[in-house]
Write a protein that holds these residues in place. Structure first.
Motif, PDB file in Angstrom:
ATOM      1  N   GLY A  35       0.300   9.621  16.836  1.00  0.00           N
ATOM      2  CA  GLY A  35       0.374   9.516  15.386  1.00  0.00           C
ATOM      3  C   GLY A  35       1.589  10.211  14.817  1.00  0.00           C
ATOM      4  O   GLY A  35       2.275  10.972  15.518  1.00  0.00           O
ATOM      5  N   TRP A  36       1.858   9.916  13.563  1.00  0.00           N
ATOM      6  CA  TRP A  36       2.895  10.587  12.785  1.00  0.00           C
ATOM      7  C   TRP A  36       2.245  11.178  11.534  1.00  0.00           C
ATOM      8  O   TRP A  36       1.429  10.518  10.870  1.00  0.00           O
ATOM      9  N   PHE A  37       2.633  12.392  11.229  1.00  0.00           N
ATOM     10  CA  PHE A  37       2.214  13.082  10.023  1.00  0.00           C
ATOM     11  C   PHE A  37       3.471  13.580   9.309  1.00  0.00           C
ATOM     12  O   PHE A  37       4.555  13.582   9.893  1.00  0.00           O
ATOM     13  N   ARG A  38       3.309  14.002   8.075  1.00  0.00           N
ATOM     14  CA  ARG A  38       4.454  14.578   7.355  1.00  0.00           C
ATOM     15  C   ARG A  38       3.981  15.667   6.408  1.00  0.00           C
ATOM     16  O   ARG A  38       2.829  15.678   5.976  1.00  0.00           O
ATOM     17  N   GLN A  39       4.930  16.553   6.089  1.00  0.00           N
ATOM     18  CA  GLN A  39       4.628  17.635   5.150  1.00  0.00           C
ATOM     19  C   GLN A  39       5.797  17.795   4.197  1.00  0.00           C
ATOM     20  O   GLN A  39       6.915  18.125   4.614  1.00  0.00           O
ATOM     21  N   ALA A  40       5.522  17.545   2.950  1.00  0.00           N
ATOM     22  CA  ALA A  40       6.528  17.727   1.900  1.00  0.00           C
ATOM     23  C   ALA A  40       6.492  19.172   1.411  1.00  0.00           C
ATOM     24  O   ALA A  40       5.470  19.855   1.561  1.00  0.00           O
ATOM     25  N   PRO A  41       7.564  19.644   0.820  1.00  0.00           N
ATOM     26  CA  PRO A  41       7.600  21.031   0.336  1.00  0.00           C
ATOM     27  C   PRO A  41       6.466  21.323  -0.621  1.00  0.00           C
ATOM     28  O   PRO A  41       6.221  20.563  -1.569  1.00  0.00           O
ATOM     29  N   GLY A  42       5.755  22.399  -0.362  1.00  0.00           N
ATOM     30  CA  GLY A  42       4.681  22.815  -1.243  1.00  0.00           C
ATOM     31  C   GLY A  42       3.405  21.999  -1.131  1.00  0.00           C
ATOM     32  O   GLY A  42       2.474  22.178  -1.932  1.00  0.00           O
ATOM     33  N   LYS A  43       3.348  21.113  -0.152  1.00  0.00           N
ATOM     34  CA  LYS A  43       2.162  20.253  -0.001  1.00  0.00           C
ATOM     35  C   LYS A  43       1.543  20.420   1.384  1.00  0.00           C
ATOM     36  O   LYS A  43       2.181  20.913   2.314  1.00  0.00           O
ATOM     37  N   GLU A  44       0.291  19.972   1.493  1.00  0.00           N
ATOM     38  CA  GLU A  44      -0.382  19.968   2.783  1.00  0.00           C
ATOM     39  C   GLU A  44       0.211  18.879   3.678  1.00  0.00           C
ATOM     40  O   GLU A  44       0.743  17.876   3.185  1.00  0.00           O
ATOM     41  N   ARG A  45       0.070  19.079   4.966  1.00  0.00           N
ATOM     42  CA  ARG A  45       0.494  18.034   5.894  1.00  0.00           C
ATOM     43  C   ARG A  45      -0.444  16.834   5.729  1.00  0.00           C
ATOM     44  O   ARG A  45      -1.660  17.007   5.574  1.00  0.00           O
ATOM     45  N   GLU A  46       0.138  15.633   5.771  1.00  0.00           N
ATOM     46  CA  GLU A  46      -0.664  14.435   5.564  1.00  0.00           C
ATOM     47  C   GLU A  46      -0.407  13.404   6.644  1.00  0.00           C
ATOM     48  O   GLU A  46       0.677  13.333   7.225  1.00  0.00           O
ATOM     49  N   PHE A  47      -1.397  12.576   6.855  1.00  0.00           N
ATOM     50  CA  PHE A  47      -1.321  11.492   7.819  1.00  0.00           C
ATOM     51  C   PHE A  47      -0.372  10.410   7.337  1.00  0.00           C
ATOM     52  O   PHE A  47      -0.331  10.086   6.145  1.00  0.00           O
ATOM     53  N   VAL A  48       0.382   9.818   8.283  1.00  0.00           N
ATOM     54  CA  VAL A  48       1.297   8.724   7.957  1.00  0.00           C
ATOM     55  C   VAL A  48       0.900   7.446   8.697  1.00  0.00           C
ATOM     56  O   VAL A  48       0.688   6.409   8.069  1.00  0.00           O
ATOM     57  N   ALA A  49       0.808   7.524  10.031  1.00  0.00           N
ATOM     58  CA  ALA A  49       0.537   6.318  10.816  1.00  0.00           C
ATOM     59  C   ALA A  49       0.006   6.714  12.184  1.00  0.00           C
ATOM     60  O   ALA A  49       0.293   7.804  12.675  1.00  0.00           O
ATOM     61  N   THR A  50      -0.758   5.801  12.785  1.00  0.00           N
ATOM     62  CA  THR A  50      -1.294   6.052  14.109  1.00  0.00           C
ATOM     63  C   THR A  50      -1.342   4.763  14.913  1.00  0.00           C
ATOM     64  O   THR A  50      -1.398   3.669  14.342  1.00  0.00           O
ATOM     65  N   ILE A  51      -1.327   4.905  16.233  1.00  0.00           N
ATOM     66  CA  ILE A  51      -1.314   3.743  17.121  1.00  0.00           C
ATOM     67  C   ILE A  51      -2.199   4.037  18.325  1.00  0.00           C
ATOM     68  O   ILE A  51      -2.214   5.163  18.826  1.00  0.00           O
ATOM     69  N   ASN A  52      -2.930   3.022  18.774  1.00  0.00           N
ATOM     70  CA  ASN A  52      -3.824   3.265  19.904  1.00  0.00           C
ATOM     71  C   ASN A  52      -3.044   3.267  21.217  1.00  0.00           C
ATOM     72  O   ASN A  52      -1.822   3.092  21.249  1.00  0.00           O
ATOM     73  N   TRP A  53      -3.755   3.434  22.307  1.00  0.00           N
ATOM     74  CA  TRP A  53      -3.119   3.672  23.592  1.00  0.00           C
ATOM     75  C   TRP A  53      -2.198   2.546  24.037  1.00  0.00           C
ATOM     76  O   TRP A  53      -1.153   2.802  24.647  1.00  0.00           O
ATOM     77  N   ASN A  54      -2.560   1.306  23.762  1.00  0.00           N
ATOM     78  CA  ASN A  54      -1.751   0.182  24.265  1.00  0.00           C
ATOM     79  C   ASN A  54      -0.883  -0.450  23.185  1.00  0.00           C
ATOM     80  O   ASN A  54      -0.224  -1.455  23.455  1.00  0.00           O
ATOM     81  N   GLY A  55      -0.908   0.127  22.004  1.00  0.00           N
ATOM     82  CA  GLY A  55      -0.037  -0.365  20.946  1.00  0.00           C
ATOM     83  C   GLY A  55      -0.548  -1.545  20.167  1.00  0.00           C
ATOM     84  O   GLY A  55       0.128  -2.032  19.251  1.00  0.00           O
ATOM     85  N   ARG A  56      -1.740  -2.009  20.481  1.00  0.00           N
ATOM     86  CA  ARG A  56      -2.241  -3.216  19.832  1.00  0.00           C
ATOM     87  C   ARG A  56      -2.887  -2.949  18.483  1.00  0.00           C
ATOM     88  O   ARG A  56      -3.061  -3.863  17.680  1.00  0.00           O
ATOM     89  N   ASN A  57      -3.257  -1.726  18.248  1.00  0.00           N
ATOM     90  CA  ASN A  57      -3.941  -1.386  16.995  1.00  0.00           C
ATOM     91  C   ASN A  57      -3.216  -0.246  16.299  1.00  0.00           C
ATOM     92  O   ASN A  57      -2.895   0.775  16.924  1.00  0.00           O
ATOM     93  N   THR A  58      -2.983  -0.445  15.028  1.00  0.00           N
ATOM     94  CA  THR A  58      -2.300   0.562  14.224  1.00  0.00           C
ATOM     95  C   THR A  58      -3.023   0.753  12.900  1.00  0.00           C
ATOM     96  O   THR A  58      -3.808  -0.104  12.477  1.00  0.00           O
ATOM     97  N   TYR A  59      -2.723   1.871  12.261  1.00  0.00           N
ATOM     98  CA  TYR A  59      -3.343   2.185  10.970  1.00  0.00           C
ATOM     99  C   TYR A  59      -2.375   3.041  10.188  1.00  0.00           C
ATOM    100  O   TYR A  59      -1.697   3.910  10.759  1.00  0.00           O
TER     101      TYR A  59
END
Length: 124
Positions: A35-59
């Motif tokens: 997965g990828w997450f991000r954190q902007a200045p002064g904010k909590e870290r947040e979810f961006v994107a995720t991918i399953n083991w074989n790459g067929r499913n993303t969110y």
């Protein structure tokens, strides 16, 4: 010991594109969701994107859906985040993360290993 090394981010203008990569070592990368997450200045870290083991499913987070694409190359032990139509509100430190499960997850507690983070700055 699992290690995740992210590519350099950068300073781009609104509307530009940027691709981040994250190379994993020390794990059976192809077995696990990433997965990828991000954190902007002064904010909590947040979810961006995720991918399953074989790459067929993303969110994706609603804020990036349709603009960002997560993908992986299991032969190279690498996960990517293609970011298009970047906006100033995408400015953040971006983190690559590694689960211990095959199915994707948007939940931070499912991620056990983290990269060092890479800065992405989008100017207006």
């Amino acid at each position: 010991q699992v290690q995740l090394v992210e590519s350099e981010g950068g300073l781009v203008q609104a509307g530009d594109s940027l691709r981040l990569s994250c190379a994993a070592s020390g794990s059976t990368f192809s077995n696990f969701a990433m997965g990828w997450f991000r954190q902007a200045p002064g904010k909590e870290r947040e979810f961006v994107a995720t991918i399953n083991w074989n790459g067929r499913n993303t969110y994706y987070a609603d804020s990036v859906k349709g603009r960002f694409t997560i993908s992986r190359d299991n032969a190279k032990n690498t996960v990517y985040l293609q970011m298009n139509s970047l906006k100033p509100e995408d400015t953040a430190v971006y983190y690559c993360a590694h689960t211990r499960r095959s199915g994707y997850s948007s939940t931070e507690k499912e991620y056990f290993y983290w990269g060092q983070g890479t800065q992405v700055t989008v100017s207006s």
